[in-house]
Design a protein around this motif. Structure first.
Motif, PDB file in Angstrom:
ATOM      1  N   VAL A 176       6.920   5.813  -0.987  1.00  0.00           N
ATOM      2  CA  VAL A 176       7.085   5.854   0.418  1.00  0.00           C
ATOM      3  C   VAL A 176       7.994   6.941   1.096  1.00  0.00           C
ATOM      4  O   VAL A 176       7.668   6.792   2.393  1.00  0.00           O
ATOM      5  CB  VAL A 176       6.994   4.419   0.935  1.00  0.00           C
ATOM      6  CG1 VAL A 176       5.959   3.688   0.256  1.00  0.00           C
ATOM      7  CG2 VAL A 176       8.440   3.761   0.571  1.00  0.00           C
ATOM      8  N   ALA A 192       0.254   4.781   3.524  1.00  0.00           N
ATOM      9  CA  ALA A 192       0.730   5.002   2.288  1.00  0.00           C
ATOM     10  C   ALA A 192      -0.049   4.673   1.294  1.00  0.00           C
ATOM     11  O   ALA A 192      -0.099   3.284   1.008  1.00  0.00           O
ATOM     12  CB  ALA A 192       2.182   5.241   1.982  1.00  0.00           C
ATOM     13  N   VAL A 203       3.814   1.993   6.892  1.00  0.00           N
ATOM     14  CA  VAL A 203       5.157   2.302   6.691  1.00  0.00           C
ATOM     15  C   VAL A 203       5.619   1.928   7.884  1.00  0.00           C
ATOM     16  O   VAL A 203       6.992   2.306   8.099  1.00  0.00           O
ATOM     17  CB  VAL A 203       5.421   3.596   6.063  1.00  0.00           C
ATOM     18  CG1 VAL A 203       4.763   3.636   4.744  1.00  0.00           C
ATOM     19  CG2 VAL A 203       4.751   4.670   6.994  1.00  0.00           C
ATOM     20  N   ASP A 206       8.811  -0.112   7.413  1.00  0.00           N
ATOM     21  CA  ASP A 206      10.031   0.757   6.787  1.00  0.00           C
ATOM     22  C   ASP A 206      10.448   1.553   7.354  1.00  0.00           C
ATOM     23  O   ASP A 206      12.081   1.872   7.267  1.00  0.00           O
ATOM     24  CB  ASP A 206       9.181   1.244   5.464  1.00  0.00           C
ATOM     25  CG  ASP A 206       8.514   0.432   4.403  1.00  0.00           C
ATOM     26  OD1 ASP A 206       8.977  -0.146   3.559  1.00  0.00           O
ATOM     27  OD2 ASP A 206       7.166   0.226   4.712  1.00  0.00           O
TER      28      ASP A 206
END
Length: 318
Positions: A176, A192, A203, A206
């Motif tokens: 990722v 992703a 994401v 993240d």
């Protein structure tokens, strides 16, 4: 498989007979067999570059000069800059384009930008066709500069992603890291997809977690009495003008050249923080390896007060 006969033809077409081979770490075990196969085709391999190689920004030109070879054959990456005496042999890795269907539940609309790494760009046309059968129009960036192949992204360049007009982006590839970089560079919704495992994820979370960690590192760096501005000596990573500009922003800063950015050298110099002008991925992906904060140039600007945190930008080499 690295096609030795085709590669030998390309070497001869370049007017060379004696070469240096350079492979990334994941392919180095194939080097002995490739040396023998090229020898059978009449191509002499003067040496295989043994230093770590992370991309086309890291060319073994010193080995070419040392051995008196005619040509550097760099395997596994597309060029990031124009260089005479270098032949690029980037390898393709296949997957089933139909795997992209797994990402459909996480896409919000009927238009999506499409990006991937150099190993998979040859499949983007087929992936686009699969998405079309599901009513999704895919847009692929044209390729330019450090990412010359359509749809290609690097850990140091998201130009193809930023060129997209689509409201969201699908990254197809393993891991990722690149997808998070795309999210930070574009501010768009990014999904992703790992085409091998079928794992698919948004994401944005993240990216938010990464930004929180980066902010904490900036705060930790405030106590540093010395800040080392790392200037890479690698062919495609050196940013001397940037290093000099950053050093001028603080009396605590000193420019330090490094070929390999290592924790051991950080300890040897003893600075409380460093600023990375080498490969941007080092600061984002490898921070856990380093004993003190390794900031990006933009984060250092936040530290010294010439950039607001709200103006955060992902570091790229352009």
């Amino acid at each position: 498989m690295i096609p030795a006969a085709e590669l030998a033809d390309r070497v001869r077409a370049a007017g060379a007979r004696r070469i240096v081979l350079q492979l990334p770490d994941g392919l180095k075990r194939r080097a002995p067999a490739l040396v023998r196969a090229l020898g059978a085709e009449g191509i002499e391999v003067a040496a295989v570059a043994g230093d770590p190689c992370y991309g086309a920004c890291d060319l073994a030109l010193d080995t070419v000069a040392l051995t008196g070879a005619d040509l550097l054959v760099h395997i596994g990456h597309a060029p990031v800059e124009e260089r005479e005496g270098v032949l690029y042999e980037y390898l393709s890795f296949d997957f089933d384009p139909a795997a992209v269907a797994a990402a459909l539940p996480l896409l919000n609309g009927t238009e999506v930008g499409l990006v991937t790494t150099v190993q998979h760009v040859h499949l983007l046309k087929e992936v686009t066709e699969v998405l079309a059968t599901h009513g999704i129009r895919a847009e692929v960036g044209p390729g330019d500069g450090r990412t010359p192949l359509p749809g290609q992204v690097l850990g140091c360049s998201y130009a193809n992603a930023r060129a997209l007009s689509a409201p969201e982006i699908l990254y197809v590839g393993t891991g990722v890291f690149h997808a998070i970089g795309v999210a930070l560079a574009t501010g768009k919704h990014v999904v992703a997809l790992d085409p091998y495992s079928g794992e698919v994820r948004e994401v944005s979370g993240d990216a938010d977690r990464l930004l929180r960690r980066r902010f904490a590192l900036i705060e930790k760096a405030r106590s540093a009495e010395c800040v080392g501005i790392i200037l890479s000596t690698k062919s495609g990573q050196a940013r001397p003008a940037l290093a000099a500009r950053l050093a001028a922003l603080s009396e605590k800063a000193v420019v330090i050249t490094m070929r390999e950015v290592s924790a051991a050298e950080m300890v040897n110099f003893g600075c409380g923080a460093y600023v990375n002008t080498a490969c941007p991925r080092l600061a984002y992906d490898d921070q856990v390896r380093f004993p003190v904060p390794l900031l990006t140039p933009q984060e250092f600007e936040v530290l010294v007060g010439v950039r607001a945190w709200e103006e955060y930008e992902v570091d790229e080499i352009v």
